[in-house]
Design an enzyme around this catalytic site. Structure first.
Site, PDB file in Angstrom:
ATOM      1  N   GLY A  33       0.821  -1.211   0.000  1.00 26.20           N
ATOM      2  CA  GLY A  33       0.000   0.000   0.000  1.00 26.20           C
ATOM      3  C   GLY A  33       0.851   1.255   0.000  1.00 26.20           C
ATOM      4  N   GLY A  66      -3.448  -1.037   3.422  1.00 22.67           N
ATOM      5  CA  GLY A  66      -3.697  -0.647   4.815  1.00 22.67           C
ATOM      6  C   GLY A  66      -3.879   0.853   5.030  1.00 22.67           C
ATOM      7  N   LYS A 242       7.009 -11.275   5.898  1.00 21.66           N
ATOM      8  CA  LYS A 242       7.428 -11.290   4.490  1.00 21.66           C
ATOM      9  C   LYS A 242       8.259 -12.538   4.189  1.00 21.66           C
ATOM     10  CE  LYS A 242       7.282  -6.340   3.758  1.00 21.66           C
ATOM     11  NZ  LYS A 242       5.856  -6.399   3.336  1.00 21.66           N
TER      12      LYS A 242
END
Lengths: 289, 289, 289, 289, 289, 289
Positions: A33, A66, A242
């Site tokens: 984002g 987000g 991640k």
């Protein structure tokens, strides 16, 4: 252009074998984002995706959102509540998240690509049963995790030379929707597609042995090593999910996973078409990519 | 079930030839934003769409969402301004409309279908360049009309036995999005797909010669006659753009256009599979369907 | 038609999933020689076969013709001799049987179907080596049983959307023809085609526990149970070879076998497209169809 | 075998180019009812048909059966009545003719071929609407002529490498059957199939300029010339309808028509695969075959 | 032609089943350099190859050219040196051999075929990596043997109905060329192509039990027997490498190998299309061809 | 490699659209006999051809070999005679030319490519009737010009992802071979293939307005302009046939023709994948490429 011809030839002769090798390969790219904040980066990203597609590579874009969800929450006077760093998601929050992801962030990526070449098609995990989800933990409400991926719709769009752009809303069998972490979706999707690569565009240079020292970048990590580094605390914080998604992608069938610095313009081209290593590559076993 | 076998046979013997005739046919169905208010009607609609698909018919759903856009405008404290009955649409309004149509209304239709069979895929007119739009009139801002339809993505999804659900956002060549009237999109899309039928599910029984008298329903109108009825003021008000969209669909290549009362449960099945006429059918010339 | 719309919808909503389920399925239908006596029943039978074909079902018709063979025997002054209920068949009787089955009964069924839609093609078991036969028992002469079925010609006609109508003459490798019991051929063919169903149209309601009591109809029998009922004498007389053929069809690969009352008009539609059970279904194991 | 190798090479070198040229070609062969009398000729005929098929030629057999029909008529005590050489055909006669042609003569040809290789499939003109017929003249009853040929079913069987054997019963749209002259059916079918050749196997050497002098055989006649020879009375009697059928076949699209002496063993091989002219060839214009 | 029709029929009836059987079969024919000396034999050879192709057989021609290489050596004043009967091949000799084989002998065969039908395409073992070669023994220089055959290019040309004519130059992975014995190449290629037959056209009648007695021709030898005959000295001299190549072809997957007398006109037709045995056939085991 | 990433991106971003645009395009490249003298240039040429093929471009190589023919003539003590700059070609000269072109020069190019990737296949114009030739003028003997090109064999090899390398020997219908000017063959072949480009690799920088002044290079010439420049004497000498071949290629259907300096390493890559103009491009009309 007054460039040195021998340099041009050198770049091309280096790139063409990669172009050949990756022709037809599926590359899943996770776009955070945060990457949407700088419109110039979105532009060079769209350039790259269209160029990859033009030489026969099959990019699939997965995005989060987000910050943008937080914005609309605020504008609607709805307070965000977090638990262990995850947004507690009631029915109203879910509807807001879905509107923002599917109806705003996804649209902006599709638009950026389609002004170059009208190849992008927005998808949500709900479409054609792409992502079957379930609740991650009861206290978080409609925050989901991936139960099953049915990648047919993505294969079908790729077969038509299109570029799927995926929002990370999934649904369970009753039709109830869930908001799912985009890193996890990218990994699961890359696995289900048996992707050549899954690439995470982040805002760090990759995995650093010493967070404070950019020269400590690890260019390649074997899966077992990565697990050890997490256990040892070398990999920590936001890097953990991640790397976890990278490992998950490898387990499910992807061939390699990459953490790249999304702030470098055209980082995708540099990673794919040059011998130079960029960011951190995670592979199943030493040397196997 | 204690039904009379001879009645069952009668219904089947009547229905099977239609099932054969429409097998493989494209049927574009416009679902109004009002239809979403009654969840039971959305359920029977989803039933019908899945049943049609199951016998080889290719339904394409187009939806509006005016009331739902108004709701979010209000919640965000943004005032709606209307000009000639159309919402003046600035950049913020457009973003709201897009989030609502693509991220909420479309999702609800997709979810209703996919809980039955995961065949629905949401599309916006921006995807793969489906609808190229332009400004309808400067004073209305980002209210668009349809310039060009590129129906390939719809054909591709249909060829995969999927059910496209289309939100009526289009984009111009610069990537600027526009909100477009859903009746107009359904007509243009039906034309571009050379659809067998375009069906408008409304909240009236069809075209009445005398608005106050339900028995004055016109079961079939020829295109020229429809134009005359508009000129004579018999067709008026909100019926004008619907009939206009019907005529537009016929001009562009659809074979027939229908106004049906969406409040009747399973009205699609009744229209397609029985000899009985329901609502109003508009055809190019007398008797030609 | 002034039928209740909700009833129509009910019938359709019940039928469409069956239409979908059986689309592409092979259904072998055995039509007894008695069924040919009432031309109206032949007409509704032809209606049903064409309707089934129209919604993608692949009907295959197998017919007998005992009474019609007897007729021509009598006209030619040739006496019929029976042994254990089977006609002793010398060369002349065989030639008569073949003329009647292939040149008369088969033709009448083909004609009834083709006046509706020219889809029927008559076949004899001799065509393209469809049925390799051998002598059933020496004393019976050219009465045969099925040695091998080569179903390719039937598959080929089905693939062309045609309706095979099969006379039950087979041949051995020397070219010698045999007349074979039609129930047995229907079962063997259904097995070789891995048919979804084999349906015997008879002149009884199905298998009755008590032959004198129609309410004792057994709607479903498991194969082992059927064998027991024969051993116990509950199933007896002319019903034995029919049930035997059902069991044979199941053993060879058909999915279910049905005894239906061929005197009920459109009994095929009722059996295939409604939830209501008609006649007796024989399945491999309890509940498996 | 002590044959001269150079002769073998000569025959082969002559034959192979014809084999190549006719590979894939459709050859319609009319077999007269008389040909069935000599079982040895039927055997060499079956040999030839299977050999042609084996090198890629597509033979289609059309047969008559006048003598055999007469036989059964007599056995059933039914008198044959003739008008201008044609059998007056009431309903009973038609049923007898159909039984004999479809149920006996056709079967014998199919059997002769299938004992060599199971490739033959019997067809009647009623199957799949192959031959739509009408009454030739009211006084003759159910004697028909060919209205329309729908050759799809023949093309489909040929595409499967099968050998269609056609009985000459046709039907009108109401399903009423007619008995049609086999020479006429062969010509019409050859035309509809755009056959390379239509071959009539007769019991004469071909067209003789002087009926009493075998040396007056005409090896090739142009269509116009043939019409003149009929007008001049050189061609007369039973030869007229045969030549008429040849001309009809050429008009409808066949490339050449041949009258051959069916009493010569393997006359088909000699005609097709040697330079030597056999019988009489009829062509549209001089030298065009 | 005044040939006896019954003889013609006999030849054809014998040949047609072979034509059918070998349709689609790959036949590798090795043509010796000596065969090129008589232009008439080259002509009948070209005739045969084109005739075979015309009836669906897939001939592949492999040729040598020893005498022609010797000629150019002499004209260029380059002395030929032999070791164990093989020409010692330095770089210059190799270049000469390659020019002669690829640029002269191959061209003459291609030309002979293409004046009949332009189907021949010259290939060298270097093309598309067809033959990977290595040194046979150091003392011989660039005399090679076959390491690997990659038959794709031959399959591709055959699939296009073309006739490959192969010169026996191979190359190793560094691109170094080698001259390879043509008998060996024919055998290896026949094996790699899973050929129906490999045929060696020689200047002897076949394998003689007694070299001085033509009546001692062995028409068929089993592989083990052939090995024994070599061990026993019955097969000796120049026949050894030919029989060796036959055995090699059988081992690698060819179905049979033949030594024929290339001095007989049209010997290929006689061998393939008659029952009469010509020359010597070598098979894997007794009676298996 | 320490190259500047932004430069790499620049080169790639420039090259990728060309790679996309030329994917699937046929590019005919004429390689002069002189180019063979420098083995390093042959190496970089082979690199480029393989790289082009690897990204989906379809290169076709046409080569000459004048100097090499002269060499062998001399070695064989055969005097070369020239008329208007063309070699008078008797039967012996033709045989020498054919051996050198097909058996030596072609082989060297094939070998250079195949050590990289075994994709090259040598062809002569005689193969599969590729080039039908005739005598250019009687006094020159077997010097030919192109009568007809049958490009199927080239299309077939390209469809198999292979790289045809063409020697410029053609044949007339009697099989008589001719040696043809390679510039002319390249042009005619490019036309027959409807090539995207035909590229002549020469030993000059392109067309110079003033032969003595390299800065006078003309980067693009329209066809009419080129004809005028020849008429005006600006284009003269050996440049005339090359420009003539360019014009011929354009007339026959090629899209553009290029004269490039073959002495520049990797000049093909530079021409195809950069915006920079290299050499001289000839187009049908101004600006149309």
């Amino acid at each position: 252009m007054s460039r040195d011809p021998s340099l041009i030839v050198e770049v091309l002769a280096e790139a063409l074998p990669y172009i050949r090798r990756f022709s037809g390969a599926v590359i899943v790219v996770k776009l955070g984002g945060n990457a949407m904040v700088d419109p110039e980066l979105l532009d060079t990203f769209a350039d790259d995706v269209v160029l990859l597609r033009s030489v026969g590579i099959q990019p699939v874009v997965v995005h989060g959102g987000g910050p943008q969800i937080g914005d609309l929450m605020r504008r609607l006077g709805k307070e965000s509540e977090f638990l262990d760093g995850l947004r507690v998601t009631d029915a109203e929050t879910l509807e807001i998240a879905r509107m923002v992801l599917v109806g705003k962030v996804n649209r902006e990526i599709v638009a950026a690509i389609n002004t170059r070449d009208p190849l992008a098609v927005g998808l949500s995990g709900e479409d054609a049963g792409l992502i079957e989800a379930g609740a991650l933990q009861p206290a978080l409400g409609y925050v989901g995790d991936v139960k099953t991926v049915r990648p047919q719709i993505v294969h079908q769009l790729l077969a038509e030379d299109l570029i799927p752009v995926v929002s990370t809303i999934g649904a369970d069998v009753t039709g109830q929707a869930y908001n799912i972490n985009a890193d996890a979706v990218a990994g699961a999707l890359a696995g289900a597609l048996a992707a050549e690569k899954v690439v995470y565009l982040t805002d760090v240079p990759g995995v650093l042995r010493d967070v404070g020292d950019p020269s400590s970048l690890m260019t390649q990590i074997e899966a077992d090593e990565a697990r050890q580094l997490i256990a040892d605390g070398v990999i920590s914080g936001g890097m953990i999910p991640k790397i976890g998604a990278c490992l998950d992608a490898l387990d499910r069938g992807a061939r390699s996973a990459h953490l790249l610095d999304g702030r470098i313009a055209h980082v995708l081209l540099l990673e794919l078409f040059t011998d130079a290593g960029i960011g951190t590559m995670v592979v199943s076993r030493d040397g196997v990519s």
